[in-house]
Design a protein around this motif. Structure first.
Motif, PDB file in Angstrom:
ATOM      1  N   SER A 109       0.864  -1.168   0.000  1.00  0.00           N
ATOM      2  CA  SER A 109       0.000   0.000   0.000  1.00  0.00           C
ATOM      3  C   SER A 109       0.905   1.224   0.000  1.00  0.00           C
ATOM      4  CB  SER A 109      -0.885  -0.030   1.252  1.00  0.00           C
ATOM      5  OG  SER A 109      -1.722   1.081   1.283  1.00  0.00           O
ATOM      6  N   GLY A 159     -10.766  -0.001  -6.604  1.00  0.00           N
ATOM      7  CA  GLY A 159     -10.718   1.442  -6.438  1.00  0.00           C
ATOM      8  C   GLY A 159     -11.010   2.161  -7.741  1.00  0.00           C
ATOM      9  N   TRP A 183      -7.944   6.138  -4.486  1.00  0.00           N
ATOM     10  CA  TRP A 183      -7.080   4.965  -4.366  1.00  0.00           C
ATOM     11  C   TRP A 183      -7.369   4.020  -5.517  1.00  0.00           C
ATOM     12  CZ3 TRP A 183      -8.052  -0.300  -3.657  1.00  0.00           C
ATOM     13  CH2 TRP A 183      -9.393  -0.658  -3.448  1.00  0.00           C
ATOM     14  N   GLU A 202      -6.142  -0.128  -6.976  1.00  0.00           N
ATOM     15  CA  GLU A 202      -5.392  -1.362  -6.769  1.00  0.00           C
ATOM     16  C   GLU A 202      -5.033  -1.902  -8.142  1.00  0.00           C
ATOM     17  OE1 GLU A 202      -6.018  -4.700  -3.730  1.00  0.00           O
ATOM     18  OE2 GLU A 202      -7.015  -5.451  -5.547  1.00  0.00           O
ATOM     19  N   ARG A 255      -0.167  -7.637  -6.049  1.00  0.00           N
ATOM     20  CA  ARG A 255      -1.148  -6.561  -5.878  1.00  0.00           C
ATOM     21  C   ARG A 255      -0.466  -5.354  -5.251  1.00  0.00           C
ATOM     22  NH1 ARG A 255      -6.366  -8.517  -2.828  1.00  0.00           N
ATOM     23  NH2 ARG A 255      -4.778  -9.126  -1.345  1.00  0.00           N
ATOM     24  N   GLN A 309      -1.455  -1.349  -4.062  1.00  0.00           N
ATOM     25  CA  GLN A 309      -2.484  -0.336  -3.856  1.00  0.00           C
ATOM     26  C   GLN A 309      -1.800   1.016  -3.766  1.00  0.00           C
ATOM     27  OE1 GLN A 309      -4.577  -1.601  -0.326  1.00  0.00           O
ATOM     28  NE2 GLN A 309      -5.787  -3.092  -1.471  1.00  0.00           N
ATOM     29  N   TYR A 362      -2.496   5.314  -3.143  1.00  0.00           N
ATOM     30  CA  TYR A 362      -3.381   6.306  -2.556  1.00  0.00           C
ATOM     31  C   TYR A 362      -2.917   7.702  -2.933  1.00  0.00           C
ATOM     32  CZ  TYR A 362      -5.014   2.437   0.250  1.00  0.00           C
ATOM     33  OH  TYR A 362      -5.543   1.244   0.648  1.00  0.00           O
TER      34      TYR A 362
END
Length: 121
Positions: A12, A35, A41, A43, A50, A52, A54
């Motif tokens: 993340s 998202g 955000w 992904e 994966r 992510q 923001y």
């Protein structure tokens, strides 16, 4: 941990520009899997990887993008990927065979994260 549960690692990360980040990761083979830009955000998924991203820093994280390591993705063929990426991105290194036997190349994403692709030689 029991044998019935699956473990997944999901990074993340703060992105300096979500739209540019999405375009970059799509260009290197990722798909949008969650998202949306307007939600702040996204992904991105590539195989079982994966990531992510923001637009605002999650609680307890730095206010600017930072990562002290390298995001490594194992791929089938580094040289074929290099041909695809060569016209779009400057390589930080590679493609080259490292002394530990992996064929690698690396690029920087729009937020400055180092993304390396590796395959056994």
């Amino acid at each position: 941990m029991n044998g019935e549960s699956k473990t997944a690692l999901v990074l993340s990360l703060l992105a300096s520009d979500l739209d540019e980040t999405q375009r970059f990761y799509e260009a290197i083979g990722f798909c949008l899997s969650g998202g949306a830009l307007q939600s702040g955000w996204i992904e991105m998924t590539h195989g079982s990887a994966r990531l992510q991203f923001y637009s605002d820093p999650p609680v307890g994280t730095p206010a600017t993008p930072s990562l002290s390591g390298t995001i490594y993705l194992h791929v089938a063929n580094v040289d074929a990927l290099a041909k695809t990426l060569n016209a779009k991105y400057a390589f930080e290194w590679g493609p080259e065979t490292m002394d530990y036997g992996m064929r690698e190349l690396a690029v920087r994403d729009p937020s400055g994260y180092l993304v390396a692709f590796a395959a056994p030689k």
